[in-house]
Write an enzyme that holds these catalytic residues in place. Structure first.
Site, PDB file in Angstrom:
ATOM      1  N   HIS A 187     -12.588   1.538  -9.783  1.00  0.00           N
ATOM      2  CA  HIS A 187     -13.285   1.196 -11.022  1.00  0.00           C
ATOM      3  C   HIS A 187     -14.697   0.689 -10.784  1.00  0.00           C
ATOM      4  CE1 HIS A 187     -11.640  -2.988 -10.299  1.00  0.00           C
ATOM      5  NE2 HIS A 187     -12.841  -3.312 -10.764  1.00  0.00           N
ATOM      6  N   ASP A 220      -6.458   2.509  -7.536  1.00  0.00           N
ATOM      7  CA  ASP A 220      -7.736   1.844  -7.806  1.00  0.00           C
ATOM      8  C   ASP A 220      -8.489   1.561  -6.515  1.00  0.00           C
ATOM      9  OD1 ASP A 220      -9.794   0.891  -9.358  1.00  0.00           O
ATOM     10  OD2 ASP A 220      -8.951  -1.120  -9.579  1.00  0.00           O
ATOM     11  N   SER A 254     -14.760  -7.537  -7.467  1.00  0.00           N
ATOM     12  CA  SER A 254     -13.988  -6.297  -7.318  1.00  0.00           C
ATOM     13  C   SER A 254     -14.406  -5.541  -6.061  1.00  0.00           C
ATOM     14  CB  SER A 254     -14.203  -5.383  -8.522  1.00  0.00           C
ATOM     15  OG  SER A 254     -13.261  -5.625  -9.521  1.00  0.00           O
TER      16      SER A 254
END
Length: 267
Positions: free
Chosen positions: A115, A145, A228
């Site tokens: 992402h 992911d 992230s």
């Protein structure tokens, strides 16, 4: 009371622009006091795993240089002004994103979250020494992911050693290393709160053969947007997870963080 929402940890901003045809994209802390007069409990001293040194300092030093700052630029279509099309001009927005990544090979191989780079037309990686590199997306997997990037450098880069997340124990100390809120090379500490969490963060899409694989490590290490793709490391400085999401009512850290275990990353 509002419900708890799961948030992935990229940072995004947008800039409105107008393009002609296919123009190139440019790139008071709270003090706690005790009123009890009873003697404090005789808790065991924290275990320091490094001889003659502090375990947290050792783990941070062994990992921080291998965590990079990932910046992306994407073109987002804007249909709000139909006059632009009538004038032969394409309207859109440059969406700028930010996240983290982990060097796992000194040749420039980086692991981050899918992402973080999803839909990006340009990906740049800034290493801990301040150098900036154009990155190539080697592969990306929405089912886990995870994504792999590659950069070229004129020297070997500091890479992180892969640890075994299957051996991680609940209650074990860990560090989260990343770039929250664009604060580069930030290190926070916490413990492993749970293992094998399925938080239904990833969505299935049979048409694109996306079948989510979730078995998150849950920690209370402070992470925020921008973390992230960054590293979750043990006190040996080994990579045991990729920080991915938080559970929060506000979108900021509330004590519940989730990382993809290294056993999945290694696959």
């Amino acid at each position: 009371m509002g419900g708890v929402t799961l948030f992935s940890l990229g940072v995004a901003t947008t800039l409105t622009l107008v393009l002609r045809e296919s123009s190139a994209l440019e790139s008071t802390p709270v003090r706690l006091t005790s009123t009890s007069t009873a003697a404090p409990p005789n808790w065991p001293a924290p275990v320091v795993t490094t001889a003659g040194g502090d375990a947290f300092v050792h783990a941070a030093a062994a990992s921080v240089d291998a965590v990079v700052h990932v910046q992306t630029a994407s073109l987002v279509a804007d249909q709000s002004n139909p006059w632009l099309s009538m004038l032969g001009m394409a309207g859109g927005r440059i969406a700028q994103g930010s996240g983290s990544g982990v060097l796992i090979d000194e040749a420039g191989v980086i692991v981050t979250n899918h992402h973080v780079i999803q839909g990006a037309r340009e990906v740049r990686v800034n290493t801990s020494d301040g150098e900036s590199h154009v990155a190539r997306v080697v592969g990306s997997d929405p089912s886990t992911d995870l994504a792999v990037l590659a950069i070229e450098a004129d020297r070997p880069l500091p890479a992180m050693t892969m640890g075994n997340s299957d051996k991680v124990q609940v209650g074990e100390w860990v560090l989260a290393v990343g770039n929250p809120l664009n604060l580069t090379s930030t290190v926070t500490a916490g413990i492993v709160s749970a293992k094998g969490r399925n938080i239904r963060l990833l969505e299935a899409d049979a048409s694109r053969e996306v079948f989510p694989v979730e078995s998150f490590l849950q920690t209370d290490a402070a992470v925020n947007p921008g973390n992230s793709g960054g590293a979750l490391v043990n006190l040996e400085g080994q990579l045991i997870g990729i920080n991915t999401a938080i559970a929060s009512q506000t979108g900021s850290y509330a004590g519940y963080s989730f990382a993809i275990p290294s056993s999945i990353v290694a696959k």
